[in-house]
Design an enzyme around this catalytic site. Structure first.
Site, PDB file in Angstrom:
ATOM      1  N   HIS A  88       6.153  10.253  -1.948  1.00 24.82           N
ATOM      2  CA  HIS A  88       6.107  10.088  -3.462  1.00 24.82           C
ATOM      3  C   HIS A  88       5.113  11.447  -3.846  1.00 24.82           C
ATOM      4  O   HIS A  88       3.886  11.186  -3.962  1.00 24.82           O
ATOM      5  CB  HIS A  88       5.434   8.807  -3.657  1.00 24.82           C
ATOM      6  CG  HIS A  88       5.325   8.660  -5.241  1.00 24.82           C
ATOM      7  ND1 HIS A  88       5.398   7.316  -5.641  1.00 24.82           N
ATOM      8  CD2 HIS A  88       5.236   9.511  -6.127  1.00 24.82           C
ATOM      9  CE1 HIS A  88       5.460   7.237  -6.913  1.00 24.82           C
ATOM     10  NE2 HIS A  88       5.050   8.300  -7.331  1.00 24.82           N
ATOM     11  N   ARG A 124      -9.422  16.540   5.241  1.00 25.05           N
ATOM     12  CA  ARG A 124      -9.995  17.539   5.914  1.00 25.05           C
ATOM     13  C   ARG A 124      -9.458  19.107   5.809  1.00 25.05           C
ATOM     14  O   ARG A 124      -9.847  19.936   6.397  1.00 25.05           O
ATOM     15  CB  ARG A 124     -10.134  17.322   7.506  1.00 25.05           C
ATOM     16  CG  ARG A 124     -11.364  16.271   7.783  1.00 25.05           C
ATOM     17  CD  ARG A 124     -12.684  17.017   7.617  1.00 25.05           C
ATOM     18  NE  ARG A 124     -13.709  15.881   7.659  1.00 25.05           N
ATOM     19  CZ  ARG A 124     -14.438  15.758   8.623  1.00 25.05           C
ATOM     20  NH1 ARG A 124     -14.124  16.457   9.883  1.00 25.05           N
ATOM     21  NH2 ARG A 124     -15.365  15.075   8.845  1.00 25.05           N
ATOM     22  N   HIS A 171       6.091  -2.167  -3.088  1.00 21.46           N
ATOM     23  CA  HIS A 171       4.716  -2.266  -3.714  1.00 21.46           C
ATOM     24  C   HIS A 171       3.949  -3.442  -3.258  1.00 21.46           C
ATOM     25  O   HIS A 171       4.465  -4.728  -3.642  1.00 21.46           O
ATOM     26  CB  HIS A 171       4.433  -1.979  -5.065  1.00 21.46           C
ATOM     27  CG  HIS A 171       3.352  -1.220  -5.636  1.00 21.46           C
ATOM     28  ND1 HIS A 171       2.141  -1.209  -5.395  1.00 21.46           N
ATOM     29  CD2 HIS A 171       3.669   0.004  -5.817  1.00 21.46           C
ATOM     30  CE1 HIS A 171       1.626  -0.297  -5.837  1.00 21.46           C
ATOM     31  NE2 HIS A 171       2.327   0.530  -5.998  1.00 21.46           N
ATOM     32  N   ASP A 172       2.905  -3.320  -2.421  1.00 18.62           N
ATOM     33  CA  ASP A 172       2.187  -4.440  -1.958  1.00 18.62           C
ATOM     34  C   ASP A 172       2.628  -5.289  -1.029  1.00 18.62           C
ATOM     35  O   ASP A 172       2.218  -6.438  -0.806  1.00 18.62           O
ATOM     36  CB  ASP A 172       1.348  -4.948  -3.240  1.00 18.62           C
ATOM     37  CG  ASP A 172       0.396  -4.249  -4.016  1.00 18.62           C
ATOM     38  OD1 ASP A 172      -0.427  -3.710  -3.307  1.00 18.62           O
ATOM     39  OD2 ASP A 172       0.952  -3.854  -5.037  1.00 18.62           O
ATOM     40  N   GLY A 219       4.059   1.285   2.125  1.00 14.41           N
ATOM     41  CA  GLY A 219       3.014   2.317   2.629  1.00 14.41           C
ATOM     42  C   GLY A 219       1.837   1.586   2.950  1.00 14.41           C
ATOM     43  O   GLY A 219       1.707   1.803   4.033  1.00 14.41           O
ATOM     44  N   GLU A 279      10.277   9.688  -4.261  1.00 12.67           N
ATOM     45  CA  GLU A 279      10.128   8.701  -5.421  1.00 12.67           C
ATOM     46  C   GLU A 279       9.228   9.765  -6.237  1.00 12.67           C
ATOM     47  O   GLU A 279       8.425  10.490  -5.950  1.00 12.67           O
ATOM     48  CB  GLU A 279       8.868   7.675  -5.010  1.00 12.67           C
ATOM     49  CG  GLU A 279       9.140   6.734  -4.016  1.00 12.67           C
ATOM     50  CD  GLU A 279       8.317   5.604  -3.957  1.00 12.67           C
ATOM     51  OE1 GLU A 279       8.612   4.700  -3.183  1.00 12.67           O
ATOM     52  OE2 GLU A 279       7.213   5.951  -4.333  1.00 12.67           O
ATOM     53  N   ARG A 313       2.871  13.605  -5.945  1.00 14.24           N
ATOM     54  CA  ARG A 313       2.809  13.378  -7.365  1.00 14.24           C
ATOM     55  C   ARG A 313       2.262  15.072  -7.933  1.00 14.24           C
ATOM     56  O   ARG A 313       1.791  15.637  -6.857  1.00 14.24           O
ATOM     57  CB  ARG A 313       1.375  12.712  -7.563  1.00 14.24           C
ATOM     58  CG  ARG A 313       1.793  11.136  -7.266  1.00 14.24           C
ATOM     59  CD  ARG A 313       0.717  10.462  -7.302  1.00 14.24           C
ATOM     60  NE  ARG A 313       1.056   8.816  -6.564  1.00 14.24           N
ATOM     61  CZ  ARG A 313       1.419   8.071  -7.380  1.00 14.24           C
ATOM     62  NH1 ARG A 313       1.534   7.871  -8.703  1.00 14.24           N
ATOM     63  NH2 ARG A 313       1.701   6.924  -6.749  1.00 14.24           N
TER      64      ARG A 313
HETATM   65  N1  PXP Z   1       7.483   2.070  -4.408  1.00 13.22           N
HETATM   66  C1  PXP Z   1       6.813   2.753  -5.289  1.00 13.22           C
HETATM   67  C2  PXP Z   1       7.528   3.333  -6.415  1.00 13.22           C
HETATM   68  C3  PXP Z   1       5.447   3.149  -4.957  1.00 13.22           C
HETATM   69  O1  PXP Z   1       4.847   4.057  -5.961  1.00 13.22           O
HETATM   70  C4  PXP Z   1       4.840   2.859  -3.947  1.00 13.22           C
HETATM   71  C5  PXP Z   1       3.584   3.406  -3.539  1.00 13.22           C
HETATM   72  O2  PXP Z   1       3.492   4.697  -3.464  1.00 13.22           O
HETATM   73  C6  PXP Z   1       5.414   2.018  -3.162  1.00 13.22           C
HETATM   74  C7  PXP Z   1       6.647   1.627  -3.432  1.00 13.22           C
HETATM   75  C8  PXP Z   1       4.906   1.441  -1.772  1.00 13.22           C
HETATM   76  O3  PXP Z   1       3.855   0.544  -2.167  1.00 13.22           O
HETATM   77  P1  PXP Z   1       2.830   0.299  -1.111  1.00 13.22           P
HETATM   78  O4  PXP Z   1       2.079   1.431  -0.511  1.00 13.22           O
HETATM   79  O5  PXP Z   1       1.788  -0.689  -1.531  1.00 13.22           O
HETATM   80  O6  PXP Z   1       3.537  -0.442   0.092  1.00 13.22           O
END
Ligand code: PXP
Length: 240
Positions: free
Chosen positions: A47, A22, A194-195, A217, A74, A49
């Site tokens: 993170h 928004r 991640h995940d 995240g 990151e 980008r």
């Molecule tokens: N680690 C890295 C390097 C990532 O790029 C991310 C996603 O931005 C995560 C961890 C966290 O992953 P998730 O959002 O799936 O928990």
């Protein structure tokens, strides 16, 4: 009472994604970071980008003044990222080999092919006082490569674990158990991310000995829509 010594760092990118939809300042990323910490998180991860589609460089500068736990930034270390990190001096920098335009990180570094580049980047980050971590898959050669590049830690890319977990948790976690032990033996610290989610986190944290930090995240921020941020942070901490 915690079951492990694994620390929870919450990746707040998705708060910025909603805000950016928004163009105003709702939800407020800085307030979300403060609350996330107040509710018990032990770190905040962002993170940025190059297209700044979620966390912006300005957010990172603002968060620097706000985060009182561990600040983990990151990203792919292009010139702009390095300039930001030099200015902000986060506690930890996690290096991610994102090609431009990817939806989310989808691979770990090839620490052998990119050794010269990583060595220079890591030396620079270390000179600014940041702990360094290299996002990586479970291949031992890549872990050795991360050590040879001078990194303090690795962050194990857990997507393969998350995908395999439903079918066979033991089989899914086994490569991570092995690679974390290998990393520790050669003197590297071990993070993971991640995940990870409320279903798969506890088993991972319990099995992967010596794991120091998880960064979470997408699932955590999504769960906060159902349970509220305070409950959600507590629920994730309850898995660790
Ligand atoms: N680690 C890295 C390097 C990532 O790029 C991310 C996603 O931005 C995560 C961890 C966290 O992953 P998730 O959002 O799936 O928990």
């Amino acid at each position: 009472m915690r079951k492990t010594s694994v620390r929870l760092s919450v990746n707040i990118n998705k708060i910025a994604t909603i805000r950016n939809a928004r163009g105003g300042n709702t939800p407020n990323v800085a307030l979300a970071a403060k609350n996330t910490e107040a509710f018990g998180a032990e770190g905040i991860t962002v993170h940025p980008r190059p297209d700044q589609r979620h966390i912006t460089y300005a957010d990172v500068r603002e968060l620097k003044e706000i985060v009182t736990t561990e600040f983990n930034v990151e990203g792919y270390p292009n010139a702009e990222f390095m300039k930001l990190v030099e200015e902000v001096k986060p506690h930890q920098v996690t290096l991610v080999p994102d090609p431009p335009g990817v939806l989310t990180s989808n691979a770990g570094w090839n620490t052998i092919e990119h050794a010269d580049f990583l060595k220079d980047v890591i030396a620079q980050l270390s000179s600014w006082g940041a702990r360094t971590s290299v996002f990586i898959e479970t291949d031992e050669a890549m872990i050795e490569g991360a050590k040879a590049c001078g990194s303090d830690r690795i962050e194990l890319y857990t997507e393969a674990y998350a995908t395999g977990f439903a079918k066979n948790p033991e089989e899914a976690v086994a490569p991570f158990v092995r690679s974390a032990a290998f990393a520790r033996d050669i003197g590297l610290g071990v993070n993971a991310g991640h995940d990870l989610n409320l279903d798969n986190l506890a088993f991972f944290a319990q099995e992967v000995k010596g794991l120091q930090e998880v960064s979470i995240g997408h699932a955590l921020i999504s769960d906060a829509l159902y349970y509220g941020l305070e409950n959600t942070v507590q629920m994730y901490l309850g898995k660790l």
